[in-house]
Motif scaffolding. Sequence first.
Motif, short mmCIF file in Angstrom:
data_model
loop_
_atom_site.label_atom_id
_atom_site.label_comp_id
_atom_site.label_asym_id
_atom_site.label_seq_id
_atom_site.Cartn_x
_atom_site.Cartn_y
_atom_site.Cartn_z
N LEU A 187 0.68 -1.41 0.10
CA LEU A 187 0.17 -0.24 -0.29
C LEU A 187 0.87 0.95 -0.14
N LYS A 188 1.83 1.13 0.69
CA LYS A 188 2.75 2.15 0.58
C LYS A 188 3.37 2.95 -0.49
N VAL A 189 4.14 1.88 -0.60
CA VAL A 189 5.00 1.27 -2.14
C VAL A 189 3.86 2.47 -3.26
N ALA A 190 2.67 1.43 -3.28
CA ALA A 190 1.88 1.89 -3.81
C ALA A 190 1.30 3.64 -4.38
N ALA A 191 0.63 3.71 -3.05
CA ALA A 191 0.70 5.51 -2.86
C ALA A 191 1.56 6.21 -3.16
N ASP A 192 3.32 6.12 -2.50
CA ASP A 192 3.94 6.84 -2.61
C ASP A 192 4.50 7.08 -4.03
N THR A 193 4.57 6.57 -4.76
CA THR A 193 4.97 5.91 -6.10
C THR A 193 3.45 7.04 -6.90
N LEU A 194 2.64 7.40 -6.40
CA LEU A 194 1.28 7.53 -7.27
C LEU A 194 0.89 9.22 -6.84
N ASN A 195 1.13 9.54 -5.65
CA ASN A 195 1.27 10.72 -5.19
C ASN A 195 1.99 11.71 -5.83
N ASP A 196 3.71 10.35 -6.27
CA ASP A 196 5.13 11.34 -6.65
C ASP A 196 4.32 11.89 -7.58
N GLN A 197 3.44 11.11 -8.28
CA GLN A 197 3.37 11.42 -9.64
C GLN A 197 1.92 13.30 -9.72
N GLY A 198 1.73 13.51 -8.22
CA GLY A 198 0.68 14.84 -8.30
C GLY A 198 -0.95 13.65 -8.21
N ILE A 199 -1.10 12.24 -8.33
CA ILE A 199 -2.02 12.34 -7.92
C ILE A 199 -2.55 11.80 -6.38
#
Length: 142
Positions: A35-47
């Motif tokens: 969950l953390k990896v996916a959330a961080d990855t997407l947050n880094d894209q401004g999502i």
Amino acid sequence: DYMPRNQNSNVINFTDKWKNLIKKVLVIDDNNLCLKVAADTLNDQGIEVSIAENAKEALDMTNTQAFDLILIDIGLPDSDGFTLANKIVESKYNSNTILVALTAHDKKSLLNEYHNSPFQGLLVKPLDVNELYDVLIAQNQT
């Protein structure tokens, strides 16, 4: 469209076009690290990212709000991802949402179920933004 890569990284940055298309994502996974990896990855894209740790939480969310993209772990403790995906597309808010299955296992063993499901993509964890981008590009062309 050409996707410029960051000079210091192999990770693409979503263009403004994709930020406009995919603004709100729900990630459903019972594994906190995934969950953390996916959330961080997407947050880094401004999502904007929402998370659910099981099918019940996910259904509570998808029955009350719309998402542009939903990433669903196939092996949830309270429901398999295929059953959950079928329930999500029945909701009035997410009948046209892009659904992508996530698995920690071999994709080949899931292909039969995958082809008979509402999923538009099947990715192996951890989430790779380049592979997700490929799924989104394919969806935009259909």
